[in-house]
Every structure is written in structure tokens, then in C-alpha cells.
Write an enzyme that holds these catalytic residues in place. Structure first.
Site, mmCIF file in Angstrom:
data_model
loop_
_atom_site.group_PDB
_atom_site.id
_atom_site.type_symbol
_atom_site.label_atom_id
_atom_site.label_comp_id
_atom_site.label_asym_id
_atom_site.label_seq_id
_atom_site.Cartn_x
_atom_site.Cartn_y
_atom_site.Cartn_z
ATOM 1 N N ARG A 36 12.327 -12.442 32.185
ATOM 2 C CA ARG A 36 11.314 -13.373 32.683
ATOM 3 C C ARG A 36 9.914 -12.812 32.519
ATOM 4 O O ARG A 36 8.966 -13.581 32.291
ATOM 5 C CB ARG A 36 11.588 -13.716 34.141
ATOM 6 C CG ARG A 36 12.758 -14.662 34.256
ATOM 7 C CD ARG A 36 12.949 -15.162 35.652
ATOM 8 N NE ARG A 36 13.863 -16.289 35.640
ATOM 9 C CZ ARG A 36 14.596 -16.663 36.673
ATOM 10 N NH1 ARG A 36 14.520 -16.003 37.815
ATOM 11 N NH2 ARG A 36 15.390 -17.697 36.574
ATOM 12 N N LYS A 207 31.689 -29.320 38.861
ATOM 13 C CA LYS A 207 31.904 -30.475 39.723
ATOM 14 C C LYS A 207 31.174 -31.738 39.299
ATOM 15 O O LYS A 207 30.037 -31.692 38.857
ATOM 16 C CB LYS A 207 31.402 -30.131 41.118
ATOM 17 C CG LYS A 207 32.177 -29.058 41.816
ATOM 18 C CD LYS A 207 31.695 -29.051 43.240
ATOM 19 C CE LYS A 207 32.148 -27.832 44.011
ATOM 20 N NZ LYS A 207 31.193 -27.593 45.109
ATOM 21 N N GLY A 357 21.730 -23.164 34.888
ATOM 22 C CA GLY A 357 21.840 -21.709 35.046
ATOM 23 C C GLY A 357 23.044 -21.129 34.328
ATOM 24 O O GLY A 357 22.922 -20.203 33.515
ATOM 25 N N GLY A 380 17.735 -24.822 38.243
ATOM 26 C CA GLY A 380 17.554 -25.955 39.155
ATOM 27 C C GLY A 380 16.505 -26.929 38.653
ATOM 28 O O GLY A 380 16.680 -28.148 38.704
HETATM 29 P P1 ADP Z 1 25.163 -25.116 35.277
HETATM 30 O O1 ADP Z 1 24.821 -23.956 36.193
HETATM 31 O O2 ADP Z 1 24.822 -24.810 33.847
HETATM 32 O O3 ADP Z 1 24.584 -26.412 35.757
HETATM 33 P P2 ADP Z 1 27.700 -25.508 36.561
HETATM 34 O O4 ADP Z 1 27.243 -24.643 37.697
HETATM 35 O O5 ADP Z 1 27.834 -26.945 36.800
HETATM 36 O O6 ADP Z 1 26.765 -25.259 35.285
HETATM 37 O O7 ADP Z 1 29.137 -25.038 36.057
HETATM 38 C C1 ADP Z 1 29.443 -23.713 35.706
HETATM 39 C C2 ADP Z 1 30.810 -23.307 36.179
HETATM 40 O O8 ADP Z 1 31.813 -24.272 35.883
HETATM 41 C C3 ADP Z 1 31.233 -22.032 35.513
HETATM 42 O O9 ADP Z 1 31.268 -20.996 36.450
HETATM 43 C C4 ADP Z 1 32.625 -22.343 34.954
HETATM 44 O O10 ADP Z 1 33.551 -21.308 35.141
HETATM 45 C C5 ADP Z 1 33.014 -23.575 35.737
HETATM 46 N N1 ADP Z 1 34.049 -24.363 35.033
HETATM 47 C C6 ADP Z 1 33.973 -24.895 33.806
HETATM 48 N N2 ADP Z 1 35.121 -25.512 33.470
HETATM 49 C C7 ADP Z 1 35.958 -25.379 34.511
HETATM 50 C C8 ADP Z 1 37.294 -25.779 34.777
HETATM 51 N N3 ADP Z 1 38.006 -26.487 33.879
HETATM 52 N N4 ADP Z 1 37.837 -25.438 35.976
HETATM 53 C C9 ADP Z 1 37.117 -24.747 36.878
HETATM 54 N N5 ADP Z 1 35.856 -24.334 36.695
HETATM 55 C C10 ADP Z 1 35.277 -24.638 35.525
#
Ligand code: ADP
Ligand code: MG
Length: 400
Positions: A36, A207, A357, A380
Site C-alpha cells: 500500500r 455467500k 478482498g 469493501g
Molecule cells: P471477496 O472478499 O473477494 O468479496 P468472498 O469473501 O465473498 O470474496 O469469498 C471468499 C471466500 O469464499 C474464500 O475464502 C473461499 O474459500 C470461499 N469459497 C469459495 N467457494 C466456496 C465453496 N464452494 N464452499 C465454501 N467456501 C467457498
């Protein structure tokens, strides 16, 4: 309307307040990763080389009590900045008062000063008063009084209304975007507001509930939405398919049904999955099509889905990607994310943008980041931008 940027400003001899994102990982005074700080260098150098007196503000971590302060001092960051710039940087161990004001008065054109962590203002005399993170109007006004112009280069905090971004801006004649901020506005803002079509969004991650806002906003704008990751199986459940022990949000199944109805064939689900007996890299695993068998959980999209996604992506002109396709942290379930990342790297005619993230961590960890057009620096903030929300830190930047 286009935003004012640092290159529009006359900086010579000006006291240039700069909000940067120096929120680096730090432990016992040792900086874990200085990405950063490095990312902020172009704007800092530009201001300094154009004769501005750069006065840098940033938060570092979270401060809720006096004891949090010593471990979150900006001093090591100022030292690292000095090394990176290869010139002296003045560090002022306070965020207000005579010592700070005198140090600013003593600056010559081109000098760089770093003040103490802006969140020191969140705790006063042992009380958690949140002057910085609650955007105390007096604090923003005071900081604004220390400079002639304001440059905001901290995209990572743009979704928050703090004294050091919105507070200063609302007390300052001119606020300009720094180069990092400008790039985020151009890529993420451009994709959301004015994308070149075909515009394909890839949404994954854990999710549905985290991504409802993003799905809703992008459904209205994208030509296709490819779904992967854990949220897939809430959609499977909504279609009446079997999901085994896969991640599911039962209270979101109805919502998933509504989204499927509304989206029609705009929304594309994976047709195959890599399934495992346990949430473990060493668990027995295999690829299955359609339903997830009892006793298994789906942890990645399968090769057929990758090929189908690539077929949609190959003609795209704009691609926004948020959320990994699988549990990329485990090597056996990283393939889907890796293959999609690699394929995006071959789309030289398209703008390929990654926000979020974990998504950013995934493309960096898998070594595909440097082939993509833009990797957002704010988790975020990039999500809220994709949701179509107005980010207060950006709204507070002057129009050209
Ligand atoms: P971002 O931070 O980029 O917005 P998220 O926080 O929504 O992404 O999602 C990241 C997490 O989702 C990762 O830690 C990954 O392990 C998890 N993940 C992805 N696919 C699955 C799955 N099929 N089952 C459980 N967890 C998952
Ligand atoms: Mg995340």
C-alpha cells in the site's frame, strides 16, 4: 462528470494535504507488507516533484483504547516511505497542535511530512470518542486549515465518511483525486456506469447474502452473470437440486428463486463441481455433474463449467470479477479460480477488473494478477461501488 485529479492542480509552494492508504499489516513495529505504501508513491512523488509540500494523513488499524496506540504508530511507515522515496520524510508524532503546525510551517517546497495515525483521534483521555471515524466536524475543519489543497488517494476508505476524507473535503475549496483513486474511478466506476458491451460479471465467494447488492445492481447492467463459489449451492437448492453438505443459506433460498426468475438466462450456474468428503485439502474428492451427492460438499467449479464460462467470456469487452470460484486457499480446489484467472489474462481486447478482498488475494496468490487490467486496492470499497452505491469519499472529490 469527471473528477478533478492531482494533475489538474497548481501545486508549487502549496501545502498539499494528502489522504493516503497506509493501512499496512504491522506487528511489533514491523511492516508485514508494504504494497500500500508502494501504491501511494506515484501521487506522493508527483506532488513533491511539482513543488508541493506533501502533508500525509492515513489511518492504521483500529484504535479503541489508549493501549492500542503505541503498536499502531505511523512512525515505522514514515521510515519505510523515506526508504522508498530515497529522501528524508518528517514524522510528526501527533495529529494536532503546535508541534504539528510548526513542522508544517517549516516545510520547504517538495518536502514530505507524515503525521501520526489519524485514528489516534478516536481515543481521547482514555475515552472512545471516534472523532476520526465518526467524522467529527471540528476535526475535519481543523485538518483542512493546515493545508491549501486536498488530494484524496485513499480508495480503500472511500466507502466511509471519516474526518480525514469527507471531513477535510467539505472544508476545503478544492479536493482532487490522486492517481490511485483516479484509476479505481476509471475502471470500477467506468464498468458500472458506462461499460463497453458485452459486459460479463463473474460472481463467486462464500455467500449469497454478501453479494445480493452486487447481483442486483449488475443484473441491470451486465449481459451475463456467471455464478461460482459457495453461493452456487443456494441457487442449486432454489432449483430443487441436491446439494449434499455444500454451503447453503437456507433463509436465502427464496431470494435465490426470485433472482433466478428475474434473471432468466442472463444468470449462468456451473454445471459441474469438484466435491469432497470433508472441508480439507486432503479429503477424497471427485468431479460430478449436476446434483451434489449425499456425503459430499462442493468446493470448486468443475472443468466443464470452466469451459462454458470461457465460452461466454471470450467475446466480452468488459469483465468484472468478484468472488473466487472455489476454496482457492486449498490447492485441490483452486483450479476453477486459477483457470478463469488465466483465461481473463488472455482477453487482451477486454477490460478485466477484479474487486473484493479475497478475490484480489486469489489472483495475486495464483500469479495471474499482472495480466488483468485492474486489481482494486479496496475490498469493501470496491464491493460497495459494484453495488451501485455512492461512495462518500468519492462524492466529496470536486468535479473537473
Ligand atoms: P471477496 O472478499 O473477494 O468479496 P468472498 O469473501 O465473498 O470474496 O469469498 C471468499 C471466500 O469464499 C474464500 O475464502 C473461499 O474459500 C470461499 N469459497 C469459495 N467457494 C466456496 C465453496 N464452494 N464452499 C465454501 N467456501 C467457498
Ligand atoms: Mg471476503
Amino acid at each position: 462528470m469527471a473528477k478533478l485529479t492531482v494533475s489538474d492542480l497548481d501545486l508549487k509552494g502549496k501545502k498539499v494535504l494528502m489522504r493516503v492508504d497506509f493501512n499496512v499489516p504491522i506487528k511489533d513495529g514491523v511492516i508485514g507488507n508494504d504494497n500500500r505504501i508502494v501504491a501511494a508513491l506515484p501521487t506522493i512523488k508527483y506532488v513533491s516533484e511539482h513543488g508541493g509540500k506533501a502533508i500525509l494523513l492515513s489511518h492504521l488499524g483500529r484504535i479503541k483504547k489508549e493501549e492500542d496506540k503505541p503498536g499502531l504508530s505511523m512512525r515505522p511507515v514514515a521510515e519505510r516511505l523515506s526508504n522508498l522515496l530515497n529522501k528524508p520524510v518528517t514524522f510528526v508524532p501527533t495529529t494536532e497542535g503546535k508541534q504539528l503546525e510548526d513542522a508544517i510551517d517549516g516545510l520547504s517546497d517538495g518536502d514530505v511530512l507524515v503525521m501520526e495515525n489519524t485514528r489516534y483521534e478516536d481515543v481521547k483521555d482514555g475515552e472512545y470518542v471516534k472523532r476520526e471515524s465518526g467524522n467529527d466536524p471540528e476535526l475535519g475543519k481543523y485538518w483542512a486549515s493546515l493545508g491549501d489543497v486536498f488530494v484524496n488517494d485513499a480508495f480503500g476508505t472511500a466507502h466511509r465518511s471519516h474526518a480525514s476524507n469527507v471531513g477535510i473535503a467539505s472544508n476545503m475549496g478544492q479536493t482532487a483525486a490522486g492517481f490511485l483513486m483516479e484509476k479505481e474511478i476509471k475502471f470500477i466506476g467506468g464498468a458500472v456506469d458506462n461499460p463497453e458491451h458485452p459486459f460479463v460479471a463473474i460472481l463467486g465467494g462464500a455467500k449469497v447474502s454478501d453479494k445480493i447488492g452486487v447481483i442486483d445492481n449488475l443484473l441491470a447492467k451486465a449481459d451475463k452473470i456467471l455464478i461460482g463459489g459457495g453461493m452456487t449451492y443456494t441457487f442449486y437448492a432454489a432449483k430443487g437440486m441436491k446439494i449434499g453438505n455444500s454451503l447453503v443459506e437456507k433463509d436465502k433460498i427464496d431470494l435465490a428463486k426470485e433472482i433466478l426468475d428475474k434473471a432468466g438466462d442472463k444468470l449462468v450456474l456451473p454445471t459441474d463441481s469438484v466435491v469432497a468428503e470433508k472441508f480439507d485439502n486432503d479429503a477424497a474428492h471427485k468431479t460430478v455433474e449436476g446434483d451434489i451427492p449425499d456425503g459430499y460438499m462442493a468446493l470448486d467449479i468443475g472443468p466443464k463449467s470452466v469451459a462454458e464460462f470461457e465460452d461466454v467470456l471470450k467475446s466480452a469487452k468488459t469483465v468484472v470479477w468478484n468472488g473466487p470460484m472455489g476454496v482457492f486457499e486449498m490447492s485441490n480446489y483452486a483450479e476453477g479460480t486459477l483457470e478463469i484467472g488465466k483465461f481473463l489474462g488472455t482477453l487482451t481486447e477486454a477490460k478485466t477488473i477484479v474487486g473484493g478482498g479475497d478475490s484480489t488475494a486469489a489472483v495475486q496468490q495464483l500469479g495471474v494478477a499482472d495480466k488483468l487490467s485492474h486489481i482494486s486496492t479496496g475490498g469493501g470499497a470496491s464491493l460497495e461501488y459494484l453495488e451501485g452505491k455512492t461512495l462518500p469519499g468519492i462524492a466529496a472529490i470536486s468535479d473537473k
